[in-house]
Motif scaffolding. Structure first.
Motif, mmCIF file in Angstrom:
data_model
loop_
_atom_site.group_PDB
_atom_site.id
_atom_site.type_symbol
_atom_site.label_atom_id
_atom_site.label_comp_id
_atom_site.label_asym_id
_atom_site.label_seq_id
_atom_site.Cartn_x
_atom_site.Cartn_y
_atom_site.Cartn_z
ATOM 1 N N SER A 107 0.873 -1.248 0.135
ATOM 2 C CA SER A 107 -0.038 0.079 -0.207
ATOM 3 C C SER A 107 0.965 1.077 -0.045
ATOM 4 N N VAL A 108 2.185 1.414 0.458
ATOM 5 C CA VAL A 108 2.942 2.413 0.574
ATOM 6 C C VAL A 108 3.655 2.633 -0.974
ATOM 7 N N GLN A 109 3.079 3.401 -1.735
ATOM 8 C CA GLN A 109 3.727 3.773 -2.979
ATOM 9 C C GLN A 109 4.920 5.055 -2.836
ATOM 10 N N GLU A 110 4.457 5.921 -1.911
ATOM 11 C CA GLU A 110 5.436 7.192 -1.755
ATOM 12 C C GLU A 110 5.615 7.711 -0.418
ATOM 13 N N VAL A 111 6.442 8.014 -0.008
ATOM 14 C CA VAL A 111 6.718 8.667 1.296
ATOM 15 C C VAL A 111 7.244 9.845 1.209
ATOM 16 N N ARG A 112 6.349 11.068 1.668
ATOM 17 C CA ARG A 112 7.072 12.378 1.714
ATOM 18 C C ARG A 112 7.531 12.479 3.364
ATOM 19 N N VAL A 113 8.622 13.060 3.495
ATOM 20 C CA VAL A 113 9.126 13.663 4.856
ATOM 21 C C VAL A 113 9.555 15.007 4.782
ATOM 22 N N LYS A 114 9.167 15.550 6.097
ATOM 23 C CA LYS A 114 9.263 17.111 6.335
ATOM 24 C C LYS A 114 9.884 17.131 7.702
ATOM 25 N N LEU A 115 11.443 17.503 7.706
ATOM 26 C CA LEU A 115 12.006 17.701 9.118
ATOM 27 C C LEU A 115 11.999 19.082 9.492
ATOM 28 N N THR A 116 11.640 19.584 10.711
ATOM 29 C CA THR A 116 12.014 20.942 11.047
ATOM 30 C C THR A 116 13.032 20.728 12.269
ATOM 31 N N TYR A 117 13.921 21.332 12.060
ATOM 32 C CA TYR A 117 15.228 21.524 12.826
ATOM 33 C C TYR A 117 14.881 22.461 14.027
ATOM 34 N N ASP A 118 15.895 22.417 15.217
ATOM 35 C CA ASP A 118 15.614 23.138 16.466
ATOM 36 C C ASP A 118 15.966 24.446 15.887
ATOM 37 N N ASP A 119 16.606 24.769 14.749
ATOM 38 C CA ASP A 119 16.652 26.094 14.562
ATOM 39 C C ASP A 119 15.595 26.903 13.676
ATOM 40 N N GLY A 120 14.463 26.063 13.467
ATOM 41 C CA GLY A 120 13.299 26.493 12.544
ATOM 42 C C GLY A 120 13.301 26.135 11.155
ATOM 43 N N SER A 121 14.717 25.733 10.490
ATOM 44 C CA SER A 121 14.751 25.444 9.275
ATOM 45 C C SER A 121 14.007 24.243 9.000
ATOM 46 N N VAL A 122 13.839 23.926 7.524
ATOM 47 C CA VAL A 122 12.886 22.776 7.269
ATOM 48 C C VAL A 122 13.712 22.081 6.106
ATOM 49 N N SER A 123 13.514 20.876 6.063
ATOM 50 C CA SER A 123 13.933 20.108 4.959
ATOM 51 C C SER A 123 12.889 18.948 4.610
ATOM 52 N N GLU A 124 12.727 18.869 3.311
ATOM 53 C CA GLU A 124 11.819 18.050 2.798
ATOM 54 C C GLU A 124 12.290 17.035 1.785
ATOM 55 N N ALA A 125 11.631 15.826 1.624
ATOM 56 C CA ALA A 125 11.931 15.021 0.222
ATOM 57 C C ALA A 125 11.036 13.791 0.323
ATOM 58 N N THR A 126 10.944 13.456 -1.071
ATOM 59 C CA THR A 126 9.892 12.488 -1.591
ATOM 60 C C THR A 126 10.595 11.164 -1.867
ATOM 61 N N PHE A 127 9.976 10.024 -1.304
ATOM 62 C CA PHE A 127 10.596 8.845 -1.909
ATOM 63 C C PHE A 127 9.586 7.834 -2.286
ATOM 64 N N PRO A 128 9.755 7.686 -3.695
ATOM 65 C CA PRO A 128 9.009 6.595 -4.445
ATOM 66 C C PRO A 128 9.404 5.116 -3.829
ATOM 67 N N ARG A 129 8.403 4.404 -3.939
ATOM 68 C CA ARG A 129 8.579 2.726 -3.268
ATOM 69 C C ARG A 129 9.755 2.309 -3.845
ATOM 70 N N HIS A 130 9.821 2.319 -5.252
ATOM 71 C CA HIS A 130 10.916 1.565 -5.906
ATOM 72 C C HIS A 130 12.488 2.015 -5.510
ATOM 73 N N SER A 131 12.475 3.329 -4.847
ATOM 74 C CA SER A 131 13.735 3.985 -4.511
ATOM 75 C C SER A 131 14.037 3.580 -2.848
ATOM 76 N N VAL A 132 13.145 3.106 -2.462
ATOM 77 C CA VAL A 132 13.550 2.787 -0.791
ATOM 78 C C VAL A 132 13.234 1.403 -0.302
ATOM 79 N N LEU A 133 12.565 0.642 -1.322
ATOM 80 C CA LEU A 133 12.273 -0.656 -1.045
ATOM 81 C C LEU A 133 13.423 -1.546 -0.839
ATOM 82 N N MET A 134 13.566 -2.024 0.261
ATOM 83 C CA MET A 134 14.736 -3.058 0.638
ATOM 84 C C MET A 134 14.378 -4.609 0.410
ATOM 85 N N PRO A 135 15.316 -5.417 -0.012
ATOM 86 C CA PRO A 135 14.813 -6.871 -0.330
ATOM 87 C C PRO A 135 14.620 -7.446 1.105
#
Length: 135
Positions: A107-135
């Protein structure tokens, strides 16, 4: 300066161990590891999404939010509190604070992640299933 004197000065200088608990220390590490922020595995008939790399550096994070399958990353992932004042503030207890979420198999085809650091800055990334699926 003679090499022996220089060596003695270096040895006599106190070294402060970095605790890696601030955005200034952690953000460069996480940005270099961005492609490995999450891992997806199929285990026991479920999709397991692991957030381990980010949780390993959680002391510098205010929040870790995620979204699945095109959803905005607005689901808050509960992180273990940082163990400030200890020799290993980033140590994890994955039993008390799981490092993953599970969903039905496939059911998980894509994961979007957003990090908010303690200094207020933000970093985001999107991961399609095929790029993060481990055997």
């Amino acid at each position: 300066m003679k090499p022996l004197i220089l060596a003695l000065l270096v040895l006599a200088t106190p070294v402060t161990a970095q605790q890696f608990t601030s955005a200034a220390e952690v953000k460069p590490i996480l940005e270099m590891q961005k492609a490995q922020w999450i891992v997806l595995q199929e285990i026991d008939g479920k999709d397991w999404v692991y957030f381990t790399p980010m949780l390993s550096w959680r002391c510098a994070l205010e929040t870790l939010d995620y979204g699945l399958n095109g959803a905005e990353p607005d689901t808050r992932f509960e992180m273990e509190p940082c163990h400030e004042g200890t020799p290993r503030p980033n140590v994890m207890d994955p039993v008390a604070y799981p490092i993953y979420v599970t969903r039905p198999l496939g059911s998980v085809q894509e994961v979007r992640v957003k990090l908010t650091y303690d200094d207020g800055s933000v970093s985001e990334a999107t991961f399609p299933r095929h790029s993060v699926l481990m055997p």
